[in-house]
Design an enzyme around this catalytic site. Structure first.
Site, PDB file in Angstrom:
ATOM      1  N   LYS A   7     -14.511  15.620  -2.986  1.00 11.30           N
ATOM      2  CA  LYS A   7     -14.797  14.321  -2.406  1.00 11.30           C
ATOM      3  C   LYS A   7     -16.239  13.966  -2.772  1.00 11.30           C
ATOM      4  O   LYS A   7     -17.172  14.727  -2.463  1.00 11.30           O
ATOM      5  CB  LYS A   7     -14.583  14.344  -0.895  1.00 11.30           C
TER       6      LYS A   7
ATOM      7  N   LYS B 244       1.154   8.612  -4.344  1.00 10.02           N
ATOM      8  CA  LYS B 244       1.368   8.989  -2.945  1.00 10.02           C
ATOM      9  C   LYS B 244       2.653   8.333  -2.439  1.00 10.02           C
ATOM     10  O   LYS B 244       2.815   7.116  -2.524  1.00 10.02           O
ATOM     11  CB  LYS B 244       0.180   8.550  -2.099  1.00 10.02           C
TER      12      LYS B 244
HETATM   13 MG    MG Z   1      -7.705  10.124  -4.428  1.00  9.04          MG
END
Ligand code: MG
Length: 374
Positions: free
Chosen positions: A170, A271
């Site tokens: 991240k 996703k």
């Molecule tokens: Mg991502």
């Protein structure tokens, strides 16, 4: 065909809380998550077959989705599926189209629950219904929360010791600090490992370009969703040689095709709930493979049911086209299906039983938030 033994007679919607297994999950722009409300849907057909689906938005500021929104939209969608045949997914989607525009993330658990019940009726795993199994054990990745370079390297070392070989960092803070994070994690990994740097759309173009210049010689590294829009990501893309992954902005098949036409990406993070379930996700999976775009396959968040759905979708991806999958039930402490599917040594098995191939302990979910029945 309403009235058949496979027609939906009842839908129950349950809520439960998922807590993050590693403390705080930190993303760019100060987004911190450590517990999330997940929603599980159960469909029951006339012959008593059940199927489960799950949706768990990653807070309220990751995508245009949130837990209460999923539940409100399910109140609109669920009645439209009463009488629908779980073996007729085309009709199920037509009914959802007619009940509520958009809200793909809320449609997703209903779609997945239909596939689960369909598989149980057919005596086949969902992966078979989605086109087949090319990989019975899937390479996993783990996301490393935004932290200091030392913290992120230590996280990578721990996961590497458990068999993980693919890591997503991240990022999305100051470019020089982010470059230090990447180098620290690179040093903590091995020559065959792969690393993605995911800014979750937080950088301005100039930050992303500055960052890309700082890490341009880093091997085994790719950039994920540097900026919030496809146009900004394209501008960055034109100024870096790093492979590019797009995630949040690829919301449907037309957008995937458009982005591929503009050569915006080398890899897509697909996703299931973002695109409305396994049916739409299968179309995007197959299009990406045909277009030469590699895939990460996962969901926003979730537990055992989400992990199983992801496994069945990813199973049909050729090995060279699949970067990695996430088993989010490894990232969370609560398990509604006895911690199945269960990863091992950095690999995620595809369940081989009928439907999703897992057994949800529905009693542990308590009373439904609401139910609709024919
Ligand atoms: Mg991502």
């Amino acid at each position: 065909m309403a009235g058949s033994s496979a027609s939906i007679e009842r839908i129950d919607v349950y809520g439960y809380e998922l807590t993050y297994a590693h403390g705080d999950y930190v993303m760019s722009s100060g987004r911190v998550v450590n517990r999330l409300e997940s929603t599980i849907v159960r469909v029951t057909t006339a012959d008593g077959t059940t199927g489960f689906g799950e949706v768990c938005p990653l807070g309220a500021t990751y995508l245009p989705a949130h837990a209460a929104g999923a539940r409100a939209a399910l109140r609109e969608l669920a009645p439209a599926l009463l009488g629908a045949d779980v073996t007729n997914l085309a009709d199920a989607h037509r009914r959802m189209d007619a009940a509520l525009r958009g809200h793909e993330y809320a449609r997703s658990p209903l779609d997945v629950a239909c596939w689960d019940a369909f598989g149980r009726i057919a005596g086949l795993p969902v992966a078979a219904l989605l086109g087949g199994v090319l990989q019975p054990a899937l390479p996993l990745y783990v996301a490393i929360p935004l932290g200091t370079p030392d913290e992120m390297a230590a996280f990578a070392r721990r996961e590497r010791a458990a068999g993980m070989r693919r890591f997503q960092l991240k990022l999305g803070a100051a470019p020089a600090d982010d470059a230090a994070r990447v180098r620290a994690v690179l040093d903590a990994t091995g020559p065959g490992d792969e690393i993605t740097g995911d800014a979750n759309g937080a950088w301005r173009r100039q930050d992303a370009i500055a960052f890309a210049n700082l890490v341009k010689d880093v091997p085994r590294f790719r950039l994920e969703q540097p900026c919030p829009t496809l146009e900004e990501c394209l501008a960055v893309r034109h100024r870096t040689n790093l492979p590019m992954v797009l995630d949040e902005v690829i919301t449907d098949l037309p957008t995937l095709v458009r982005a591929a036409g503009e050569e915006a990406m080398d890899q897509v993070n697909l996703k299931v709930s973002r695109v409305g379930g396994l049916g739409p996700a299968r179309a995007m999976r197959d299009a990406a493979v045909a277009l030469g775009i590699r895939l990460m396959i996962e969901d926003s968040w979730g537990g055992d049911v989400v992990s199983a759905a992801v496994a069945h979708l990813a199973a049909g991806t050729p090995a060279d086209a699949l970067f990695a999958v996430s088993f989010m039930n490894d990232w969370t402490n609560e398990h509604v299906a006895g911690y199945a599917p269960r990863s091992r040594d950095g690999l995620g098995p595809v369940p081989d039983g009928p439907g999703l191939g897992i057994e949800v302990d529905v009693d542990a979910l308590g009373e439904p938030l609401f139910s609709v029945a024919a």
